[in-house]
Design an enzyme around this catalytic site. Structure first.
Site, mmCIF file in Angstrom:
data_model
loop_
_atom_site.group_PDB
_atom_site.id
_atom_site.type_symbol
_atom_site.label_atom_id
_atom_site.label_comp_id
_atom_site.label_asym_id
_atom_site.label_seq_id
_atom_site.Cartn_x
_atom_site.Cartn_y
_atom_site.Cartn_z
ATOM 1 N N GLY A 66 -5.296 1.913 10.074
ATOM 2 C CA GLY A 66 -5.781 0.938 9.105
ATOM 3 C C GLY A 66 -5.012 0.976 7.799
ATOM 4 N N ARG B 41 0.854 -1.173 0.000
ATOM 5 C CA ARG B 41 0.000 0.000 0.000
ATOM 6 C C ARG B 41 0.896 1.232 0.000
ATOM 7 N NH1 ARG B 41 -4.183 -1.407 4.565
ATOM 8 N NH2 ARG B 41 -5.362 -3.100 3.620
ATOM 9 N N CYS C 278 -12.092 16.154 -4.886
ATOM 10 C CA CYS C 278 -13.039 15.149 -4.403
ATOM 11 C C CYS C 278 -13.699 14.430 -5.581
ATOM 12 C CB CYS C 278 -14.100 15.797 -3.526
ATOM 13 S SG CYS C 278 -15.307 14.663 -2.845
ATOM 14 N N CYS D 13 -16.980 19.771 1.848
ATOM 15 C CA CYS D 13 -16.615 18.478 1.290
ATOM 16 C C CYS D 13 -16.256 17.541 2.455
ATOM 17 C CB CYS D 13 -15.418 18.657 0.366
ATOM 18 S SG CYS D 13 -14.672 17.111 -0.158
ATOM 19 N N CYS E 200 -20.356 17.502 -2.080
ATOM 20 C CA CYS E 200 -19.810 17.960 -3.354
ATOM 21 C C CYS E 200 -20.744 17.585 -4.503
ATOM 22 C CB CYS E 200 -18.437 17.345 -3.617
ATOM 23 S SG CYS E 200 -17.154 18.040 -2.580
ATOM 24 N N GLY F 217 -1.852 0.380 7.331
ATOM 25 C CA GLY F 217 -0.870 -0.691 7.201
ATOM 26 C C GLY F 217 0.507 -0.320 7.726
ATOM 27 N N LYS F 218 0.553 0.297 8.877
ATOM 28 C CA LYS F 218 1.844 0.695 9.441
ATOM 29 C C LYS F 218 2.635 -0.493 9.971
ATOM 30 C CE LYS F 218 -0.054 3.945 12.088
ATOM 31 N NZ LYS F 218 -1.368 4.140 11.433
ATOM 32 N N CYS G 125 -18.508 12.841 -2.672
ATOM 33 C CA CYS G 125 -19.170 12.937 -1.369
ATOM 34 C C CYS G 125 -20.504 13.639 -1.575
ATOM 35 C CB CYS G 125 -18.304 13.657 -0.333
ATOM 36 S SG CYS G 125 -18.333 15.444 -0.377
HETATM 37 P P1 ADP Z 1 -2.216 0.629 11.125
HETATM 38 O O1 ADP Z 1 -1.212 0.196 12.142
HETATM 39 O O2 ADP Z 1 -1.678 1.619 10.163
HETATM 40 O O3 ADP Z 1 -3.487 1.092 11.744
HETATM 41 P P2 ADP Z 1 -2.280 -2.132 10.448
HETATM 42 O O4 ADP Z 1 -0.833 -2.328 10.318
HETATM 43 O O5 ADP Z 1 -2.922 -2.628 11.672
HETATM 44 O O6 ADP Z 1 -2.637 -0.613 10.245
HETATM 45 O O7 ADP Z 1 -2.964 -2.755 9.154
HETATM 46 C C1 ADP Z 1 -4.336 -2.652 8.919
HETATM 47 C C2 ADP Z 1 -4.793 -3.809 8.071
HETATM 48 O O8 ADP Z 1 -4.291 -3.690 6.747
HETATM 49 C C3 ADP Z 1 -4.317 -5.148 8.602
HETATM 50 O O9 ADP Z 1 -5.397 -6.033 8.619
HETATM 51 C C4 ADP Z 1 -3.271 -5.579 7.589
HETATM 52 O O10 ADP Z 1 -3.215 -6.976 7.451
HETATM 53 C C5 ADP Z 1 -3.729 -4.919 6.318
HETATM 54 N N1 ADP Z 1 -2.633 -4.652 5.378
HETATM 55 C C6 ADP Z 1 -1.476 -4.028 5.663
HETATM 56 N N2 ADP Z 1 -0.697 -3.922 4.561
HETATM 57 C C7 ADP Z 1 -1.389 -4.504 3.563
HETATM 58 C C8 ADP Z 1 -1.116 -4.713 2.161
HETATM 59 N N3 ADP Z 1 0.022 -4.300 1.599
HETATM 60 N N4 ADP Z 1 -2.062 -5.357 1.450
HETATM 61 C C9 ADP Z 1 -3.229 -5.762 2.019
HETATM 62 N N5 ADP Z 1 -3.526 -5.611 3.306
HETATM 63 C C10 ADP Z 1 -2.634 -4.970 4.080
HETATM 64 ZN ZN ZN Z 2 -16.356 16.182 -1.482
HETATM 65 MG MG MG Z 3 -1.136 0.256 14.214
#
Ligand code: ADP
Ligand code: ZN
Ligand code: MG
Length: 591
Positions: A69, A46, A424, A406, A431, A71-72, A428
């Protein structure tokens, strides 16, 4: 000298930032790709994940700002597996660590955690592994308290570093380092010593919210001034955002949901979020009675049933799951076409994360909030004991109330990101149906509320929002009405919005009372009451122009025409507004 230092840091930072961190020809690039597929079972990266991973593997210190969410975790979990030795992950909450450990266990990744509740055996095992040349543990999660308070652990860490086995220090929720942040934690201060102790180890700080002021503060705290800063955009271009006022009549509200599922989302997969377990189960039953294929998912289900529900949803046997926020962990279904909030989220952060489960395949998906003032009190009575609970809630209420800006602009400003609503692309409601912005002076309504509240107090009665609106609209107990307060000519729905606005802006405030079975929210004068009562003060509320028929005196009417009243950007008529607001402020919810 200070200036020179700053200049050097700036130059260093510019040089670092100008490198192409998304390259795929680093010495480790093949291994990275291979681990992504074989261990994490993911097809691609991502936004900013590859950049962060490459920079970390280049031993650069990085701060990554990415919405929840986004993907950190992968950004440190993956490098931890590429590098020899062990990576340390500092995380503030045991529950967050447990979630991650569960997910890693399912992937067969060797990870453990140390917390105040770890047993002696666990601690010994982990500490032996740290200084064992052949140790197999790849990721060790620790709380900042553990680092700050356990000399023995720090000694082991130093020894591990001496053996060249400390591969990475990741610090989750890194904004907790800064006093400017919303949840500063004193124990994070201790992390400031790490860079000096382990100068060769790359540090990776991760957070969802950080203004540039906080970022600079964090860098200073951690002694990583001038480090790389990656900031992911909150924007999900394929998500359509909408807020609808829901009917206060339960059957009508259900019918609206049924219509959505049977027409707009026919044959598509989605999630419907509710607040409490009780609501969650009830809604499932109601929807099933309308011949819909629905499951429900919440924290009280036993794990076996949960995974069964999850599977039926994954395979499409269920069109949707009704869920509490417990449904989130490990939800990576790519083709979620809709996320409906049947009740408010607890915060913008939660909303962003929950709605963000839609459209992971980058195809168009919709995020709809069904809003009603009564829902605010269901949540406020649950969250008011948390430090920032109410403020977080009011932020999402403000999002729902806004009929003009927006939706992306509102989300962006929350995440401290600049955003041009032009971008946007009409994705939304506000908008899509741009309307003239009208400023309405609601000061007199605020004063009317104070009159009603004082009058009630004189009768030894406290008013819930429901009772306050009743009294305002000339309903309910006669002694709670006040002659000099005119009955509004605009619909009840609009009256609710005025009250919500006054609450969010601090002209009203909630007054919580415990009973043996529940918590009740009453309304009283807010911290800005004195201002509201001063002569020159004006309380202004933005509503969409359509809501104000031309020729109306703004200060006297929010809207005199029921058909033309503000509808929060939806096509819904305002029949609902004539019905009674269902009072749920006196129920306690358990989610
Ligand atoms: P954050 O810490 O940024 O809130 P998470 O590391 O917990 O996010 O990841 C959120 C969700 O995204 C998890 O369920 C994870 O498995 C999913 N995820 C992370 N990277 C990828 C990716 N490259 N492709 C698909 N799903 C991903
Ligand atoms: Zn908008
Ligand atoms: Mg996290």
């Amino acid at each position: 000298i200070e200036k020179l230092k700053d200049n050097i840091l700036l130059k260093k930072n510019q040089l670092l930032a100008s490198r192409n961190w998304a390259n795929t020809d680093f010495p480790w690039s093949r291994k990275v790709k291979e681990i992504l597929k074989s261990i994490f079972k993911l097809d691609g990266f991502r936004q900013l994940q590859l950049e962060t991973i490459n920079a970390t593997l280049s031993n650069e210190d990085v701060i990554l700002i990415m919405p929840t969410g986004g993907g950190k975790s992968l950004c440190y979990q993956l490098p931890a597996l590429v590098k020899p030795g062990m990576s340390i992950v500092v995380s503030p909450l045991v529950s967050l660590m447990e979630d991650q450990l569960m997910a890693l266990k399912a992937l067969n990744v060797n990870a453990k955690m140390l917390s105040a509740t770890s047993t002696k055996e666990e601690v010994n095992e982990i500490q032996n592994d740290m200084v064992n040349k052949n140790g197999r543990l790849k990721l060790l999660y620790v709380t900042p308290e553990k680092l700050a308070k356990s000399k023995r652990f720090m000694t082991k860490l130093q020894k591990m570093y001496g053996l060249g086995r400390l591969s990475l220090i990741a610090i989750d929720e890194v904004h907790c380092c800064s006093q400017w942040g919303h949840d500063f934690r004193p124990d994070y201060k201790f992390l400031g010593v790490l860079k000096a102790m382990f100068p060769d180890v790359p540090m990776l700080g991760l957070t969802a919210t950080s203004t540039s002021k906080i970022t600079i503060d964090v860098q200073k705290m951690l002694s990583i001034q001038g480090c790389l800063v990656f900031r992911a955009s909150f924007n999900r271009p394929n998500l359509y955002y909408e807020v609808r006022i829901k009917s206060s009549n339960q059957e009508e509200c259900l019918q609206e949901l049924v219509n959505l599922l049977k027409t707009r989302y026919k044959g598509q997969s989605g999630i419907i979020y509710t607040t409490s377990i009780k609501d969650c189960e009830q809604l499932m039953v109601d929807l099933r009675n309308k011949d819909l294929r629905i499951g429900c998912y919440h924290a009280n289900l036993d794990p076996e049933l949960r995974s069964k529900v999850h599977n039926k949803w994954l395979t499409g046997e269920y069109q949707a799951v009704v869920a509490t926020i417990a449904f989130g962990l490990g939800i990576d279904k790519p083709d979620v076409r809709f996320v409906i909030h049947h009740s408010l989220s607890k915060s913008m952060e939660n909303f962003y994360q929950e709605s963000g489960r839609a459209g992971r395949d980058n195809k168009k998906a919709e995020c709809i909030v069904l809003y009603r003032l009564a829902d605010v009190f269901k949540l406020s009575t649950m969250v008011f004991t948390q430090q920032t609970g109410l403020q977080n809630l009011y932020n999402i209420v403000a999002y729902c109330l806004d009929q003009v800006r927006c939706r992306r602009t509102i989300i962006a400003s929350y995440f401290d990101e600049a955003w041009d609503s032009q971008n946007c692309n009409a994705m939304c409601d506000n908008c899509r149906r741009p309307r003239e912005k009208k400023e309405v002076n609601v000061t007199q309504y605020c004063r009317s509320m104070y009159q009603l509240i004082s009058n009630a107090a004189g009768n030894d009665v406290k008013l819930t929002a429901q009772k306050l609106i009743d009294a305002w609209y000339g309903k309910g107990a006669g002694n709670l009405r006040v002659k000099s307060v005119p009955i509004p000519t605009f619909p009840r729905e609009t009256g609710e919005s005025v009250i919500a606005h006054l609450l969010v802006e601090g002209y009203l405030q909630e007054d919580f009372h415990f009973t043996p079975y529940s918590t009740i929210s009453y309304l009283k004068r807010g911290p800005k009451a004195a201002a509201a009562l001063s002569d020159e003060h004006r309380i202004v509320m933005n509503i969409s122009g359509k809501a104000v028929p031309p020729g109306n005196s703004l200060s006297h009417n929010v809207s005199s025409d029921k058909k033309e009243s503000p509808s929060h950007g939806t096509e819904k008529t305002n029949d609902a507004s004539r019905k009674n607001l269902s009072d749920s402020s006196n129920k306690t919810n358990s989610s």
